[in-house]
Design an enzyme around this catalytic site. Structure first.
Site, PDB file in Angstrom:
ATOM      1  CB  THR A  77     -19.393  31.628 -11.134  1.00 22.72           C
ATOM      2  OG1 THR A  77     -20.802  31.746 -10.957  1.00 22.72           O
ATOM      3  CG2 THR A  77     -19.108  30.854 -12.417  1.00 22.72           C
ATOM      4  CB  THR A 115     -26.725  28.254  -2.992  1.00 17.35           C
ATOM      5  OG1 THR A 115     -27.759  28.983  -2.345  1.00 17.35           O
ATOM      6  CG2 THR A 115     -27.270  27.570  -4.237  1.00 17.35           C
ATOM      7  CB  VAL A 116     -23.713  23.376  -2.013  1.00 16.24           C
ATOM      8  CG1 VAL A 116     -22.983  24.221  -0.995  1.00 16.24           C
ATOM      9  CG2 VAL A 116     -24.865  22.624  -1.366  1.00 16.24           C
ATOM     10  CD  GLU A 144     -32.860  31.396   4.195  1.00 16.61           C
ATOM     11  OE1 GLU A 144     -32.609  30.816   5.251  1.00 16.61           O
ATOM     12  OE2 GLU A 144     -34.030  31.719   3.869  1.00 16.61           O
ATOM     13  CG  PHE A 145     -36.059  28.564  -0.406  1.00 18.52           C
ATOM     14  CD1 PHE A 145     -35.688  28.198  -1.694  1.00 18.52           C
ATOM     15  CD2 PHE A 145     -36.179  27.570   0.563  1.00 18.52           C
ATOM     16  CE1 PHE A 145     -35.446  26.856  -2.013  1.00 18.52           C
ATOM     17  CE2 PHE A 145     -35.943  26.231   0.256  1.00 18.52           C
ATOM     18  CZ  PHE A 145     -35.581  25.876  -1.041  1.00 18.52           C
ATOM     19  CB  ALA A 147     -35.952  37.550  -2.181  1.00 13.40           C
ATOM     20  CE  LYS A 202     -30.917  29.056  -3.004  1.00 11.17           C
ATOM     21  NZ  LYS A 202     -31.730  30.169  -2.566  1.00 11.17           N
ATOM     22  CB  THR A 204     -35.088  23.053  -8.792  1.00 14.03           C
ATOM     23  OG1 THR A 204     -34.194  21.947  -8.860  1.00 14.03           O
ATOM     24  CG2 THR A 204     -36.218  22.846  -9.781  1.00 14.03           C
ATOM     25  CG  PHE A 254     -32.374  37.504 -13.925  1.00 13.28           C
ATOM     26  CD1 PHE A 254     -31.096  37.052 -13.626  1.00 13.28           C
ATOM     27  CD2 PHE A 254     -33.101  36.819 -14.893  1.00 13.28           C
ATOM     28  CE1 PHE A 254     -30.549  35.937 -14.267  1.00 13.28           C
ATOM     29  CE2 PHE A 254     -32.560  35.708 -15.549  1.00 13.28           C
ATOM     30  CZ  PHE A 254     -31.287  35.273 -15.245  1.00 13.28           C
ATOM     31  CB  CYS A 258     -28.912  33.900  -6.165  1.00 14.31           C
ATOM     32  SG  CYS A 258     -28.394  34.442  -4.541  1.00 14.31           S
ATOM     33  CE  LYS A 321     -35.265  42.203  -4.433  1.00 10.28           C
ATOM     34  NZ  LYS A 321     -35.589  40.895  -3.812  1.00 10.28           N
TER      35      LYS A 321
END
Ligand code: UGA
Length: 444
Positions: A77, A115-116, A144-145, A147, A202, A204, A254, A258, A321
């Site tokens: 950010t 992620t863009v 990339e998804f 975790a 991504k 979303t 959370f 990301c 986590k």
């Protein structure tokens, strides 16, 4: 890249970074020196390093030699200027594109792995196309998804691989990338889409996942008021196949690098198109998450007779986590900050996060001088040491070892009454109460 190297032995994969210390750590003999802890990763690196996986600081040589380049830099950010605190900072993406433009003399396929924001591929293409070298660049999106904590499993058994490209212009490049993944991912799980859909998917996906956590955490609060049990509610709704059982576990908010970053970015993008209702909708997910952190801390203070000054509070877990050493945006940081405002003395134990990292995280909030933070936050070398003489345990990370701990002996070490605030509902209330603890679950 380690998974690609392992599954595609005919490809030579070079991971480059300007940070020499980081590259040296990836080249270390002892895998505990690797910069990232991730179950299964060390084994993969050891099996492929020096065979077809290489780590190097020679960025330019690697660009010159490569046919396919994954841009995998961070997009944090923005902390300055327009979009401060909301928009994604694309300076590292831009500098990658400029370096590639300066070095490349032959045609290259550029893959956006970071992620863009939607339409970033256009920016990359524009920079690349103005090199004047006549080189042909094709820019694909391949979000990339995976975790953290389950990265290798997620990659090896991916729900889907998404590749965005212009099917008229980039068909051959898309096929190269499809063929790489097809080494281990069933073809029907490799989706192709237009670049903008791919980029937006991504953001979303992360927004939907974060929203689920905020939704169940909101219900947890309502459960506490109404004597419903959020675990029963989650089970009941999760059996509806339209809702599904995953990602319905409560937490004190959370964390991770990301969710918040990507939602803030989504909000910024929506606002930049004048979509204020869309922006406000997603803003609530973040507000609710901030609220969960404050709520956890307030609940603890209220239960400890509205006074935690000089009381030792054991934090079990600092990582965002389990099974990761990553503490970015971990709720533990914000809860510690809140409790230090109340002058508590926090003793944190995390099996993978160092004390230096904990102080760095806390100091980054800039709430007070670093010396005061160091006085109020200490790190323990063991779970037992963290809990000895503590008034309360704040259970914040879902590490398995916390579930398996000897809670009877921990109870003996603590100041009485001994409290547990279980931010993850990891422990069994009746067992804890039988030992003598005053147990506060979350939403139950
Ligand atoms: C998330 C997404 O799950 C990945 O698909 C995505 O690729 C990744 O972000 C990314 O963009 O890089 P990650 O942040 O590593 O992955 O971890 P998650 O498992 O999503 O957990 C995020 C936070 O939500 C953690 O603090 C976790 O404890 C919390 N969480 C998760 C809950 O509180 N409840 C749940 O039911 C699930």
């Amino acid at each position: 890249m380690a998974v690609i190297a392992a599954r595609c032995p005919e490809w030579r994969v070079t991971v480059v970074d300007n940070n020499a210390d980081r590259i040296a750590a990836w080249n270390a003999d002892d895998p505990s020196q690797f910069p990232v802890y991730e179950p299964g990763l060390a084994e993969l690196v050891l099996a492929t390093r020096g065979r077809n996986l290489f780590f190097s600081t020679d960025v330019e040589a690697a660009i010159a030699a490569a046919g396919l380049i994954f841009i995998s830099v961070n997009t944090p950010t923005k902390t300055y200027g327009m979009g401060k605190g909301m928009a994604a900072d694309l300076k590292f993406i831009e500098s990658c594109a400029r370096t590639i433009a300066a070095v490349a003399k032959e045609d290259k396929i550029i893959v956006e792995k970071s992620t863009v924001p939607v339409r970033t591929a256009a920016t990359i293409k524009e920079i690349l196309d103005h090199t004047g070298s006549g080189t042909n660049f094709q820019v694909l999106s391949n979000p990339e998804f995976l975790a953290e904590g389950t990265a290798i499993e997620d990659l090896l058994h991916a729900d889907r691989i998404l590749i965005g490209g212009d099917m008229k212009r980039d068909a051959a490049a898309v096929q190269v990338l499809v063929d790489i993944y097809a080494h281990w991912v069933p073809r029907e799980r490799i989706l192709t889409a237009n670049v903008w859909s791919s980029e937006l998917s991504k953001l979303t996906a992360n927004a939907f996942l974060a929203q689920r956590v905020s939704s169940i955490n909101a219900m947890a609060e309502l459960c506490e008021k109404t004597h419903a049990d959020v675990r029963e509610v989650a089970r009941a709704i999760g059996m509806d196949s339209r809702i599904g059982p995953k990602f319905l576990e409560v937490s004190a908010g959370f964390g991770g690098s990301c969710f918040q970053k990507d939602i803030l970015n989504l909000i910024y993008i929506a606002r930049s198109y004048g979509l204020s209702e869309v922006a406000e909708y997603w803003e609530q997910v973040i507000r609710l998450n901030d609220h969960q952190r404050a709520r956890f801390a307030r609940k603890l203070v209220a239960a400890l007779f509205n006074n935690v000054a000089d009381k030792k509070i054991a934090f079990l877990g600092w990582a965002f986590k389990k099974d990761t050493n990553d503490s970015r945006e971990s709720s533990a940081i914000y809860i510690a900050d809140y409790l230090i405002h109340e002058r508590a003395r926090i003793c944190a134990y995390d099996p993978k996060v160092t004390s230096e990292q904990m102080w760095t995280d806390l100091n980054a909030l800039d709430s007070r001088p670093a010396e005061i933070n160091a006085e109020h936050l200490t790190a323990a070398a063991s779970l037992d040491a963290a809990c000895t003489d503590a008034h309360a345990v704040a259970l914040l990370t879902d590490w398995d070892q916390f579930k398996e701990a000897d809670w009877r002996s921990i109870y003996e070490r603590m100041v009485k009454p001994a409290f547990i605030f279980d931010g993850r509902n990891l422990l069994d209330r009746s067992e804890m109460e039988a030992i003598g603890f005053i147990y506060h679950g979350t939403g139950c």
